[in-house]
Design a protein around this motif. Structure first.
Motif, PDB file in Angstrom:
ATOM      1  N   ASN A 179      -7.058  -3.444  -4.817  1.00 56.90           N
ATOM      2  CA  ASN A 179      -7.144  -1.947  -5.522  1.00 56.90           C
ATOM      3  C   ASN A 179      -6.297  -0.868  -4.692  1.00 56.90           C
ATOM      4  OD1 ASN A 179      -8.975  -1.977  -3.225  1.00 56.90           O
ATOM      5  ND2 ASN A 179     -10.166  -0.202  -4.281  1.00 56.90           N
ATOM      6  N   GLN A 180      -5.844  -1.383  -3.220  1.00 58.96           N
ATOM      7  CA  GLN A 180      -4.947  -0.478  -2.985  1.00 58.96           C
ATOM      8  C   GLN A 180      -3.410  -0.763  -2.571  1.00 58.96           C
ATOM      9  OE1 GLN A 180      -6.920   0.202   1.234  1.00 58.96           O
ATOM     10  NE2 GLN A 180      -8.441   1.487   0.258  1.00 58.96           N
ATOM     11  N   LYS A 181      -3.165  -1.929  -3.600  1.00 58.14           N
ATOM     12  CA  LYS A 181      -1.961  -2.424  -3.426  1.00 58.14           C
ATOM     13  C   LYS A 181      -1.261  -1.926  -4.869  1.00 58.14           C
ATOM     14  CE  LYS A 181      -2.310  -5.669   0.272  1.00 58.14           C
ATOM     15  NZ  LYS A 181      -2.526  -6.855   0.782  1.00 58.14           N
ATOM     16  N   TRP A 182       0.137  -2.065  -4.848  1.00 61.47           N
ATOM     17  CA  TRP A 182       0.832  -1.431  -5.991  1.00 61.47           C
ATOM     18  C   TRP A 182       2.090  -2.230  -5.870  1.00 61.47           C
ATOM     19  CZ3 TRP A 182      -1.879   1.933  -9.014  1.00 61.47           C
ATOM     20  CH2 TRP A 182      -2.737   2.540  -8.395  1.00 61.47           C
ATOM     21  N   CYS A 214      -7.688   2.656   4.502  1.00 60.19           N
ATOM     22  CA  CYS A 214      -6.913   1.628   3.891  1.00 60.19           C
ATOM     23  C   CYS A 214      -7.730   0.179   4.461  1.00 60.19           C
ATOM     24  CB  CYS A 214      -5.634   1.559   4.786  1.00 60.19           C
ATOM     25  SG  CYS A 214      -4.524   3.113   4.231  1.00 60.19           S
ATOM     26  N   THR A 236       0.490   5.209   1.398  1.00 61.99           N
ATOM     27  CA  THR A 236      -0.408   6.036   2.203  1.00 61.99           C
ATOM     28  C   THR A 236       0.114   7.168   2.266  1.00 61.99           C
ATOM     29  OG1 THR A 236       0.871   5.212   4.086  1.00 61.99           O
ATOM     30  CG2 THR A 236      -1.215   4.259   3.980  1.00 61.99           C
ATOM     31  N   CYS A 284      -5.217   5.633   2.224  1.00 63.49           N
ATOM     32  CA  CYS A 284      -4.632   4.748   1.000  1.00 63.49           C
ATOM     33  C   CYS A 284      -4.627   5.119  -0.258  1.00 63.49           C
ATOM     34  CB  CYS A 284      -4.881   3.387   1.142  1.00 63.49           C
ATOM     35  SG  CYS A 284      -3.740   2.230   2.409  1.00 63.49           S
ATOM     36  N   ASP A 335      -5.876   4.427  -3.702  1.00 63.93           N
ATOM     37  CA  ASP A 335      -7.023   3.754  -4.019  1.00 63.93           C
ATOM     38  C   ASP A 335      -7.506   3.825  -5.459  1.00 63.93           C
ATOM     39  OD1 ASP A 335      -9.608   2.292  -2.254  1.00 63.93           O
ATOM     40  OD2 ASP A 335     -10.113   3.066  -3.939  1.00 63.93           O
ATOM     41  N   TRP A 381      -8.497   6.611   0.089  1.00 65.13           N
ATOM     42  CA  TRP A 381      -9.590   6.026   0.735  1.00 65.13           C
ATOM     43  C   TRP A 381      -9.133   5.098   2.116  1.00 65.13           C
ATOM     44  CZ3 TRP A 381     -14.287   6.782  -0.641  1.00 65.13           C
ATOM     45  CH2 TRP A 381     -15.551   6.151   0.053  1.00 65.13           C
ATOM     46  N   THR A 390       0.928  -1.228  -0.177  1.00 58.55           N
ATOM     47  CA  THR A 390       0.057   0.036   0.055  1.00 58.55           C
ATOM     48  C   THR A 390       0.752   1.223   0.100  1.00 58.55           C
ATOM     49  OG1 THR A 390      -0.230   0.064   2.671  1.00 58.55           O
ATOM     50  CG2 THR A 390      -1.940  -1.128   1.328  1.00 58.55           C
ATOM     51  N   VAL A 417      -7.653   7.469  -9.355  1.00 56.01           N
ATOM     52  CA  VAL A 417      -7.448   6.862  -7.990  1.00 56.01           C
ATOM     53  C   VAL A 417      -7.905   7.936  -7.291  1.00 56.01           C
ATOM     54  CG1 VAL A 417      -5.560   5.502  -9.026  1.00 56.01           C
ATOM     55  CG2 VAL A 417      -4.908   7.706  -8.462  1.00 56.01           C
TER      56      VAL A 417
END
Ligand code: XIL
Length: 480
Positions: free
Chosen positions: A474-477, A469, A443, A450, A452, A467, A441, A464
């Motif tokens: 959809n919050q991981k990259w 966390c 932040t 996060c 998002d 939002w 994530t 994006v």
């Protein structure tokens, strides 16, 4: 081959154009779909994560044939002369970046990345520098030149040739130069350390010619230096092999050389490729050597048409004087279709200084600046990953996430779920600082929220925002 003598050409200083004006005038060039993927050098190289670049002369950006080939075929640009010391600091403390800015603005407007060339070199060096005899003076002049130039272009350069051609032909040792003679062996290390501080987001390269043959003493000298730098933690990320070849093309050991350097933990790049008479086999052997090495990040030819080449009369490039593709063009295009995908060292969403794409885990698509806009307030989206500059995010030591020189910004310093995320002029604010977390994530430092992908969408163009966390994909990259 013997390195051709350096002649001085006239450098045209053209006033820099506003990036926004250029960007507005340009229609979207990034929508090229897969159908086009194999039809140009840049698109073909991108299928394995590589780039294909060319040297560009600012004075030719008014030549429509030249520019149309440039923007069709190439996704990396090296200024042929405009970032060299004679062009950028002709007298002490008098910095002139207009011609180089013009090239950088062209690249930004057309989704091309930039190689910076070059900060420390014994050629195209003003006599006010080469005549310095006092070590303290030269040290401060060198460091000031690196810092001022790299700061000016900060966030816009993929890789810098920090030091160019410092080794002597036929030897493992440094060549004679004012830097070597006045500062001693340590000048290269000092230049790299200064460069890392100036632009932590740029890859830092050592660049040279006649280091392509593994058996050459000069190759061994540079290899030992890179090995030593890696062992001692001196910052170096890449080695540029100029690749100015005679008609026979690369030495038979070229691929061995590239993979041996890569094994030291650096990227390798072909930075100034040209081949006398441009034989098809000579060119394809060269390209294949890169394609077979996973840390060979890309290839740059030293000019577009034969008539643009510094090697007058040698027909060394991929286009003839009329801008027609030569046979060598086709052999390069086809060689770019094979080989292994590019690999970079394992990454989390980001460590300081890292630059690259941010791929959404849920969508498989990349965080993207729509139309390469540099207008304050534009909202990043997710889009098919395409390895272009508008998807290349640098995580700076200050915690900023930069693309095309702009910073990812929580709009109006919002701290509630749903706050828009935009691109804005970098200002160091806490709403422009981000934390890369080990769970993937990202932040906002001010909001704690996060980054998002809205509504867990996966389609091109999904925006994006910030939002709460929640651990969703959809919050991981990931970096790619
Ligand atoms: C050459 C340019 O192509 C010429 O226009 C200029 O007159 C001299 O320099 N190694 C390098 C490049 O690192 O910067 C050189 O470029 C070619 C050799």
């Amino acid at each position: 081959m013997k390195h051709p003598t350096i002649g001085r050409r006239r450098i045209f200083a053209v006033g820099s154009l506003a990036v926004t004006a250029l960007a507005a005038a340009v229609t979207v060039t990034l929508l090229a779909g897969n159908a086009e993927a194999a039809s140009t050098l840049g698109a073909q190289a991108a299928t394995t994560g590589r780039y294909f670049g060319t040297a560009v002369a600012n004075g030719k950006l008014g030549d429509s044939t030249y520019v149309s080939i440039l923007d069709r075929e190439f996704n990396m640009i090296t200024p042929e002369n405009e970032m060299k010391w004679t062009s950028t600091e002709p007298s002490r403390g008098n910095f002139t970046f207009g011609a180089a800015d013009n090239i950088v603005n062209h690249a930004l407007a057309h989704g091309q990345r930039m190689r910076g060339h070059t900060t420390v070199w014994h050629n195209q060096l003003p006599t006010w520098v080469s005549s310095i005899t006092d070590a303290n003076t030269l040290r401060s002049v060198m460091n000031n030149h690196i810092t001022t130039e790299m700061t000016h272009f900060k966030g816009k350069i993929y890789a810098w040739d920090v030091v160019n051609e410092a080794f002597a032909d036929g030897s493992r040792n440094h060549r004679s130069s004012v830097f070597q003679n006045v500062l001693g062996n340590g000048f290269i290390e000092e230049a790299f350390r200064t460069a890392r501080t100036a632009d932590p987001g740029a890859k830092l390269c050592y660049n040279d010619y006649n280091i392509e043959d593994w058996n050459a003493a000069k190759t061994q000298g540079v290899y030992s230096m890179v090995q030593d730098f890696k062992n001692r933690g001196v910052p170096i990320d890449c080695v540029g092999f100029q690749s100015h070849f005679g008609s026979g093309g690369p030495p038979s050991t070229f691929q061995t050389t590239l993979s041996n350097f890569a094994a030291l933990g650096v990227d390798v790049q072909l930075t100034e490729l040209d081949i006398a008479q441009a034989g098809t086999t000579a060119y394809s052997n060269t390209v294949k050597a890169c394609m077979n090495v996973s840390r060979c990040a890309g290839i740059t030819v030293w000019g577009i048409r034969d008539t643009d080449s510094w090697r007058t009369g040698e027909n060394a490039l991929l286009f003839d004087g009329n801008g027609n593709k030569k046979a060598a063009y086709n052999s390069v295009l086809s060689a770019l279709g094979g080989g292994t995908p590019v690999s970079n060292p394992p990454t989390t969403p980001g460590s300081t200084g890292q630059a690259g794409a941010l791929r959404g885990v849920g969508s498989g698509r990349c965080l993207d600046d729509p139309n390469s806009s540099t207008t304050n307030g534009v909202q990043p989206q997710i889009y098919d990953c395409n390895n272009q500059a508008n998807q290349r995010w640098t995580f700076t030591s200050g915690g900023a996430l930069q693309v095309l020189g702009k910073c990812l910004d929580a709009y109006a310093k919002g701290t509630t779920a749903g706050t828009k995320v935009v691109l804005w002029d970098c200002n160091g604010g806490t709403n422009q600082q981000w934390r890369m977390n080990s769970d993937g994530t990202i932040t906002g430092v001010q909001s704690g929220l996060c980054l998002d992908v809205s509504g867990a969408g996966t389609a091109n163009g999904t925006l994006v925002a910030l939002w709460t966390c929640n651990g969703g994909s959809n919050q991981k990259w990931t970096r790619s």
